[in-house]
Design a protein around this motif. Structure first.
Motif, short mmCIF file in Angstrom:
data_model
loop_
_atom_site.label_atom_id
_atom_site.label_comp_id
_atom_site.label_asym_id
_atom_site.label_seq_id
_atom_site.Cartn_x
_atom_site.Cartn_y
_atom_site.Cartn_z
N SER A 1 0.84 -1.20 0.00
CA SER A 1 0.00 0.00 0.00
C SER A 1 0.87 1.25 0.00
N PRO A 2 0.41 2.27 -0.72
CA PRO A 2 1.14 3.55 -0.65
C PRO A 2 0.91 4.20 0.71
N PRO A 3 1.79 5.04 1.14
CA PRO A 3 3.03 5.43 0.46
C PRO A 3 4.10 4.36 0.63
N ARG A 4 4.90 4.20 -0.41
CA ARG A 4 6.00 3.25 -0.38
C ARG A 4 7.21 3.88 0.32
N ALA A 5 8.21 3.05 0.56
CA ALA A 5 9.40 3.50 1.31
C ALA A 5 10.03 4.74 0.67
N PHE A 6 10.18 4.77 -0.66
CA PHE A 6 10.79 5.94 -1.30
C PHE A 6 9.97 7.19 -1.04
N ASP A 7 8.65 7.07 -1.05
CA ASP A 7 7.79 8.23 -0.77
C ASP A 7 7.97 8.70 0.67
N ARG A 8 8.03 7.75 1.61
CA ARG A 8 8.22 8.10 3.02
C ARG A 8 9.59 8.72 3.25
N LEU A 9 10.62 8.16 2.63
CA LEU A 9 11.98 8.69 2.78
C LEU A 9 12.09 10.08 2.16
N ARG A 10 11.45 10.27 1.03
CA ARG A 10 11.47 11.58 0.37
C ARG A 10 10.79 12.62 1.26
N ARG A 11 9.66 12.24 1.82
CA ARG A 11 8.93 13.15 2.70
C ARG A 11 9.74 13.49 3.96
N ALA A 12 10.42 12.49 4.51
CA ALA A 12 11.24 12.72 5.71
C ALA A 12 12.42 13.64 5.44
N ARG A 13 12.92 13.65 4.20
CA ARG A 13 14.06 14.50 3.84
C ARG A 13 13.64 15.89 3.40
N ALA A 14 12.37 16.08 3.16
CA ALA A 14 11.88 17.39 2.70
C ALA A 14 12.04 18.41 3.81
N PRO A 15 12.41 19.64 3.45
CA PRO A 15 12.54 20.68 4.48
C PRO A 15 11.18 20.92 5.15
N GLN A 16 11.21 21.01 6.46
CA GLN A 16 9.99 21.25 7.23
C GLN A 16 9.65 22.73 7.19
N GLU A 17 8.44 23.02 6.88
CA GLU A 17 8.02 24.43 6.76
C GLU A 17 7.29 24.90 7.98
#
Length: 190
Positions: free
Chosen positions: A174-190
């Motif tokens: 099921s989404p989100p997949r690991a790459f999506d979660r890792l990408r989100r975790a690396r995104a700058p927090q606003e």
């Protein structure tokens, strides 16, 4: 000609001698659609081995980095035209994952961690004879990102059994997949 949807990517991540290549070959016979198996070693093997000068350590590291960045873009190019791709590639340096998260941003990536006991890695490395002793054990960072979609362990299971596990579970993730979660975790927090 109608445009195809981007291809899917299965990234087999694990240390040297963990069984990534064997699992990749077994997967090709199990997956219902045609898939490409593109190991990083195949791209590295295209590089010339004869040089007119000796490279220093900095030049070697830069060449290897360019090769791996090129590999990431080969995978994206294949997937961009609708091809499904199995990657055989250790995430042994943090920048590799960071670059892949950017390069494969639009793609459906399944991250599979291929695990194996240190003792078994040592035994396989010795049997292979084509890797420096201790290479597998030195690649402890391959799992440092701390996320995956599937884990298989080849310590006591065959590559075919592990490939079957991956093939059976692939469509049920099921989404989100690991790459999506890792990408989100690396995104700058606003």
């Amino acid at each position: 000609m109608p445009s195809r949807t981007p291809g899917r990517v299965i990234l087999l991540n694990g240390p040297s001698s963990s069984g990534k290549s064997s699992i990749g070959h077994a997967l090709l016979a199990m997956l219902p659609d045609p898939w490409f198996l593109v190991p990083v070693d195949a791209v590295s093997g295209m590089r010339s081995t004869q040089h007119t000068r000796v490279l220093d350590e900095t030049e070697i590291q830069e060449m290897l980095r360019r090769t791996r960045q090129g590999y990431h873009r080969v995978i994206a190019a294949l997937a961009s035209t609708g091809n499904d791709v199995v990657m055989d590639y250790p995430l042994s340096e943090p920048w590799r994952l960071d670059d892949l998260l950017d390069v494969l941003d639009r793609y459906d990536v399944t991250l599979v961690d291929v695990r194996c006991s240190e003792e078994e890695l040592d035994r396989r490395e010795l049997l292979r004879g084509d890797r420096p002793r201790g290479l597998a054990a030195s690649q402890t960072r391959v799992f440092s990102h701390g996320d995956n979609d599937i884990i298989v362990d080849t310590t006591h299971r065959s590559a075919t059994d592990c490939a079957r596990d991956i093939a059976d579970r692939l469509d049920a993730i099921s989404p989100p997949r690991a790459f999506d979660r890792l990408r989100r975790a690396r995104a700058p927090q606003e």
